[in-house]
Design a protein around this motif. Structure first.
Motif, PDB file in Angstrom:
ATOM      1  N   ASN A 179       0.574  -1.005   0.136  1.00 55.16           N
ATOM      2  CA  ASN A 179      -0.406   0.333  -0.128  1.00 55.16           C
ATOM      3  C   ASN A 179       1.026   1.319   0.086  1.00 55.16           C
ATOM      4  O   ASN A 179       1.990   1.286   0.583  1.00 55.16           O
ATOM      5  N   GLU A 231       0.417   1.843   5.725  1.00 59.13           N
ATOM      6  CA  GLU A 231       0.220   1.177   6.213  1.00 59.13           C
ATOM      7  C   GLU A 231      -0.985   0.758   5.231  1.00 59.13           C
ATOM      8  O   GLU A 231      -1.113   0.291   3.523  1.00 59.13           O
ATOM      9  N   GLY A 245      -3.674  -0.912   3.089  1.00 60.26           N
ATOM     10  CA  GLY A 245      -5.239  -1.281   2.252  1.00 60.26           C
ATOM     11  C   GLY A 245      -4.849  -0.812   1.203  1.00 60.26           C
ATOM     12  O   GLY A 245      -3.569  -1.247   0.527  1.00 60.26           O
ATOM     13  N   SER A 289      -5.157   2.469  -0.768  1.00 63.71           N
ATOM     14  CA  SER A 289      -5.447   2.742  -1.357  1.00 63.71           C
ATOM     15  C   SER A 289      -4.193   3.354  -2.763  1.00 63.71           C
ATOM     16  O   SER A 289      -4.448   4.568  -4.022  1.00 63.71           O
ATOM     17  N   ALA A 313     -10.696  -8.232   0.039  1.00 62.39           N
ATOM     18  CA  ALA A 313     -11.820  -6.697   1.183  1.00 62.39           C
ATOM     19  C   ALA A 313     -13.171  -7.976   1.041  1.00 62.39           C
ATOM     20  O   ALA A 313     -13.371  -8.704   0.213  1.00 62.39           O
ATOM     21  N   LYS A 364     -13.497  -4.419   5.852  1.00 61.14           N
ATOM     22  CA  LYS A 364     -12.699  -4.391   4.514  1.00 61.14           C
ATOM     23  C   LYS A 364     -12.767  -2.373   5.004  1.00 61.14           C
ATOM     24  O   LYS A 364     -12.866  -1.745   5.743  1.00 61.14           O
ATOM     25  N   PRO A 365     -11.068  -1.741   4.145  1.00 62.84           N
ATOM     26  CA  PRO A 365     -11.095   0.008   4.284  1.00 62.84           C
ATOM     27  C   PRO A 365     -11.383  -0.071   3.616  1.00 62.84           C
ATOM     28  O   PRO A 365     -12.701   0.022   2.998  1.00 62.84           O
ATOM     29  N   THR A 366     -12.637   1.843   3.899  1.00 60.26           N
ATOM     30  CA  THR A 366     -13.147   2.490   3.977  1.00 60.26           C
ATOM     31  C   THR A 366     -12.892   3.196   2.143  1.00 60.26           C
ATOM     32  O   THR A 366     -11.794   2.690   2.310  1.00 60.26           O
ATOM     33  N   ILE A 400      -6.616  -6.516  -0.930  1.00 63.59           N
ATOM     34  CA  ILE A 400      -5.654  -5.592   0.029  1.00 63.59           C
ATOM     35  C   ILE A 400      -4.341  -5.213   0.300  1.00 63.59           C
ATOM     36  O   ILE A 400      -4.172  -6.483   0.132  1.00 63.59           O
ATOM     37  N   TYR A 444      -6.780  -6.708   8.557  1.00 62.38           N
ATOM     38  CA  TYR A 444      -7.019  -7.416   7.939  1.00 62.38           C
ATOM     39  C   TYR A 444      -6.157  -9.416   7.771  1.00 62.38           C
ATOM     40  O   TYR A 444      -6.236  -9.377   6.517  1.00 62.38           O
TER      41      TYR A 444
END
Length: 363
Positions: free
Chosen positions: A151, A165, A167, A169, A186, A191-193, A201, A216
């Motif tokens: 990530n 971290e 995720g 993004s 996810a 799951k991440p936002t 992920i 996760y």
């Protein structure tokens, strides 16, 4: 007794030739073993008994040479021939051969520290697959090490500003040496936002820290198809749930100063122990050239390890390295060692006959 010396010499040579034949037998037995590196035996002279020392002579007499009697031979070295040999096509996109010097790095799920990676095993056999937990393994279940997609935070121009971290993004390649694994999927309840169910992920990566999935870690790996390995070591696949392409990471390779000094353990594995020199870790084909290991940053280049630059060995997808055994050479050596053994048995039998004559002198 001189006769006892000749028998000892013959016996020691017989033992040495048997060791040589054992090496030949192992080479021939592994003629179809992928990645096998044949052994080569050299002999050395055994101890010497000095009957008279040499001299430089006197004012009136010339010098003399020493008089020494040898007592046979023994095995001097058993070397591994680490030269690159032919590749054999397998048609499997998950197989990979190394075009040149280098070894795959394999180990368990615990990762490695920041030392010389001596806890990992080295192998020439790239028969890879994915296990039930998403780890990239070889045929024996040992996990392939490399540089994973992680990530990352990116600026408006898409430039990676931080490897952070776990995720979804953004993605970047971490240069921390880790066990390679498919990204996790996810789940609705975990799951991440901003992520959808089934999205990949990616783990987080910080300098001098092993890649982790944080909250996760309990998620399953993504379901995938069309997994393949590129010449640059890049492992790619498609996410079944979303159809998105996924870069799992890059397979790592290692070289040592003296490949013949590696310690053969079992199967296709070697250990980088005393005698092999220093180990260097890099990505195939210079694919991560210019980046620092362990995500190191800063300007103090003298204290940082760098990836191998352009021109490093590439992988050959769909191929495995053939056995290095040359049957013509091995059969020739077999005849030579057999005759050597046979000749030394004659020394023993002739010495035995002479000893018999000595014993019978009193009759």
């Amino acid at each position: 007794m001189a006769l006892a010396g000749s028998m000892s010499a013959g016996i020691s040579a017989m033992k040495a030739h048997m060791d040589a034949l054992t090496t030949v037998g192992n080479n021939v037995a592994n003629v179809n073993t992928y990645g096998y590196k044949p052994g080569r035996v050299t002999f050395k002279e055994s101890i010497y008994s000095t009957q008279a020392a040499g001299s430089n002579g006197t004012e009136t007499l010339g010098g003399t040479n020493p008089r020494q009697t040898g007592y046979g031979c023994s095995v001097g070295t058993i070397d591994l021939d680490m030269s690159t040999v032919n590749m054999e096509s397998t048609g499997n996109a998950r197989d990979a051969g190394i075009q040149g010097d280098g070894f795959f790095l394999l180990g368990d799920k615990n990762g490695v520290g920041l030392g010389p990676y001596t806890g990992l095993m080295l192998s020439k056999v790239g028969d890879f697959r994915v296990d039930a937990n998403g780890y990239i393994t070889d045929g024996y279940g040992n996990i392939v090490y490399g540089f994973a997609t992680c990530n990352a935070e990116k600026d408006a121009a898409g430039t990676v500003t931080k490897k952070g971290e776990a995720g979804p993004s953004g993605e970047a390649i971490s240069t921390q040496l880790v066990p390679l694994r498919l990204p996790l999927a996810a789940k609705e309840a975990d799951k991440p936002t901003g992520a959808k169910v089934g999205d990949a992920i990616f783990p987080g990566a910080k300098a001098n820290d092993k890649n982790v999935y944080g909250d996760y870690e309990g998620n399953p790996p993504i379901s995938y198809n069309s997994l393949s390995i590129g010449a640059d070591g890049k492992i790619t696949c498609n996410n079944d749930k979303t159809g998105d392409p996924v870069v799992v990471g890059y397979i790592a390779l290692a070289t040592v100063t003296n490949p013949s000094g590696l310690t053969h353990t079992e199967g296709p594995y070697y250990k980088a122990m005393e005698g092999c020199g220093d180990m260097s870790v890099f990505a195939p084909n210079g694919s991560l050239a210019g980046q620092y290991l362990n995500n190191a940053e800063g300007t103090d280049k003298a204290t940082m390890e760098t990836m191998l630059g352009e021109g490093g060995p590439a992988l050959l997808p769909g191929f495995l390295e053939a056995s290095g055994t040359d049957l013509a050479s091995e059969f020739s050596n077999m005849i030579i060692y057999q005759r050597g053994y046979q000749a030394n048995t004659r020394i023993v039998t002739v010495t035995d006959t002479m000893l018999e004559e000595l014993v019978n002198m009193k009759r």
